[in-house]
Every structure is written in structure tokens, then in C-alpha cells.
Design an enzyme around this catalytic site. Sequence first.
Site, PDB file in Angstrom:
ATOM      1  N   GLY A  98     -41.889  -6.357 -21.891  1.00 32.01           N
ATOM      2  CA  GLY A  98     -41.743  -6.897 -23.230  1.00 32.01           C
ATOM      3  C   GLY A  98     -42.522  -6.065 -24.230  1.00 32.01           C
ATOM      4  O   GLY A  98     -43.424  -5.299 -23.872  1.00 32.01           O
ATOM      5  N   CYS A  99     -42.200  -6.217 -25.514  1.00 31.81           N
ATOM      6  CA  CYS A  99     -42.853  -5.403 -26.540  1.00 31.81           C
ATOM      7  C   CYS A  99     -44.315  -5.788 -26.718  1.00 31.81           C
ATOM      8  O   CYS A  99     -45.197  -4.923 -26.680  1.00 31.81           O
ATOM      9  CB  CYS A  99     -42.096  -5.518 -27.859  1.00 31.81           C
ATOM     10  SG  CYS A  99     -41.762  -7.213 -28.412  1.00 31.81           S
ATOM     11  N   TYR A 100     -44.603  -7.072 -26.898  1.00 32.47           N
ATOM     12  CA  TYR A 100     -45.998  -7.496 -27.029  1.00 32.47           C
ATOM     13  C   TYR A 100     -46.808  -7.206 -25.764  1.00 32.47           C
ATOM     14  O   TYR A 100     -47.941  -6.703 -25.844  1.00 32.47           O
ATOM     15  CB  TYR A 100     -46.073  -8.991 -27.356  1.00 32.47           C
ATOM     16  CG  TYR A 100     -45.635  -9.375 -28.744  1.00 32.47           C
ATOM     17  CD1 TYR A 100     -46.315  -8.933 -29.878  1.00 32.47           C
ATOM     18  CD2 TYR A 100     -44.541 -10.223 -28.930  1.00 32.47           C
ATOM     19  CE1 TYR A 100     -45.926  -9.316 -31.150  1.00 32.47           C
ATOM     20  CE2 TYR A 100     -44.138 -10.607 -30.199  1.00 32.47           C
ATOM     21  CZ  TYR A 100     -44.830 -10.152 -31.313  1.00 32.47           C
ATOM     22  OH  TYR A 100     -44.439 -10.533 -32.577  1.00 32.47           O
ATOM     23  N   THR A 103     -46.421  -4.835 -23.684  1.00 28.65           N
ATOM     24  CA  THR A 103     -46.680  -3.401 -23.602  1.00 28.65           C
ATOM     25  C   THR A 103     -47.966  -3.047 -24.340  1.00 28.65           C
ATOM     26  O   THR A 103     -48.825  -2.322 -23.822  1.00 28.65           O
ATOM     27  CB  THR A 103     -45.498  -2.607 -24.183  1.00 28.65           C
ATOM     28  OG1 THR A 103     -44.350  -2.802 -23.347  1.00 28.65           O
ATOM     29  CG2 THR A 103     -45.809  -1.114 -24.251  1.00 28.65           C
ATOM     30  N   GLY A 135     -41.498  -0.470 -27.155  1.00 27.49           N
ATOM     31  CA  GLY A 135     -41.442  -1.907 -26.943  1.00 27.49           C
ATOM     32  C   GLY A 135     -40.109  -2.416 -26.436  1.00 27.49           C
ATOM     33  O   GLY A 135     -39.988  -3.606 -26.128  1.00 27.49           O
TER      34      GLY A 135
END
Length: 324
Positions: A116-118, A120, A301
Amino acid sequence: MAIPKVFIDGEAGTTGLQIYQRLADRRDLEVISIEPAKRKEASERAKLINAADVAILCLPDDAAREAVSWVTNPQTKVLDASTAHRTAEEWVYGFPEISVDQRSRIAAASRVSNPGCYPTGFLTLMSPLVRSGLLPATFSATVNAISGYSGGGKKLIAQYEGFRAEAPSAESKSPYSPYGLGFGHKHVKEMQKYAGLHHAPLFVPAVGDFAQGMVVQVPLPLWSLEDPPTGEQLHEKLSAHYADEPFVPVAPLNSKASLRDSNFFEAKSANQTNEVQVFVFANDDTQEALLVARLDNLGKGASGAAVQNLNIMLDLPENSGLTI
């Protein structure tokens, strides 16, 4: 040797489209596409999944699980960009930089979950510190993060662009909107597992009034620890861990160059790259520190990370189709 075939299931979505754009001009692989009229036909999707060397799933979680159940070709590898399999034991987590052996695990895997982006941003900051023992696994981590509204997909993009069209004045916009205030966000399990934490972090995400970009902040009240590390120790550990990683640059400790007008941290400076940029700000006198990760929520992300994992899975140059 045959050129590997790649099928993006969900090519028309935000992440799928970004992946397709990054692969469109490649000559070392072939992207096979579904006819627009057949995008919802399970039989056609299943046929193309099993015709691919790697099928990339850019789907909602339930649809991704269903698509995986259609795989009958033992040679077909799956790269899932949804959250459906990120903590599943039989799937390899697609974060090559997280440990020394993760690249080889991704290369050997038939099932890889894209991070996931967050997570990462959070894991880039926390995993090396916790797993080395510099921060205890019992640490009560707090994550404050903001993302461009493109991270919410087509629905949120349309919503925010509607706001802009209807109320173009600055006073009428919503520049900072925290969400997930019921807690238990779907990214938290992923963060806890791969950081090696005993407890889930307190995660407070927010959407900013900009399309693309992301900043993830982890404040560290070092005074709360029995044996607190210094800012230099935190910075040295992260610098050493990512020393050979082209996509994870670590700025100098307390880097003033990262601040606009000596005060403001710009959220969009990593856009159009596959970087996750790392910053450490610390005050040893007060025993406080702030870890910051900056990335493109649609790059490292999401789609950039997917292309990086795809390259590893196909034994192609890791930076092909990516920008540093």
C-alpha cells in the site's frame, strides 16, 4: 526466448492505467489487453489471466480474490495491487528494499502482493529501526500522513475535481481532511506485520487539496524509551540500510534543503518518480525526532512499485520503465 506477456486486470482504473502507461513503450514485454466490451466478462478475463506470464490485478479486494481463483496455468504469476493478500502467508510482500533477501523472494514467487502507499512510507522509515533493535518492537508508533486525492481512485478524483469546479476560491476548498477516524484502517495490519511491531500503529491519514503526492510522518518521543537512540544513530541506520538502493535516497540529518523557506515541507517533490525519499529530523537535547517519507502515491506508492516488482518477477532490469 519468447517475450513475456503481461495482462492488467483492471486496466481502466487509476492504478491499472498508470501501470499501462509505464509499460506501453516497453519492447522487452508484451501487454495483452481485453476488449473494452468484455471487461466484465469473467470467462474472457480468466482466459487472458491464464495466457499471461504475469497477471497484474488492479481490482477491489473481493474481485482480486475471485480472479486468483481462476488461475489454472501453473506458469502464470500473479501480482496483486489490492489489499486482499498483503498479509497472507502464502504471498510474498512486494517491497524489495525492506530486507536483504526480499528481492530474491519476489523473483522466486508466483504470488506477490504490491504494498500500500501509506505502508510503503511507514515501513521504509520504521522496519530497519525496529528489526535492528534500535527501536523496541513494543514501541507505540503514531503515523500522521497526507496524500493527494488521486489515491482515492476515480470516485474521489471526481469528487475533488467537482469541488474545484464549483468552488474555485481558496476559502471554499478543503485543503486538509483527516479520515479513517474510526481507526482500524485496512493498512494497519500490513504496517504492523512488516515493521515487526507488537502493537498496531495509531494511523491518522488525510487527503490534501492536491492531486498527487504523499508525506508520511512518524514522530518519535525518544524520551519515553529506556535507552533512546540519538538522531545520528537513527539516521546512520537508515542510511546504511538503503545505501545501495537507488529508489530510496536518504537526505542528510536535519536537512534544511528539504524545507521550503526554511519551514515548510513540500508534499509533491517526489512526484513522477519511483522514489521514497527519507528524512530524519532530531533534537537530542529534547530527545525528540521526526521520521518523514515522501513519495508519489501513484508511483512508488502504487503503479511504480508494481512495475518494479514486475521487472523483478520477469528477471528484467529493475529500473525499466521507472524514473528516479
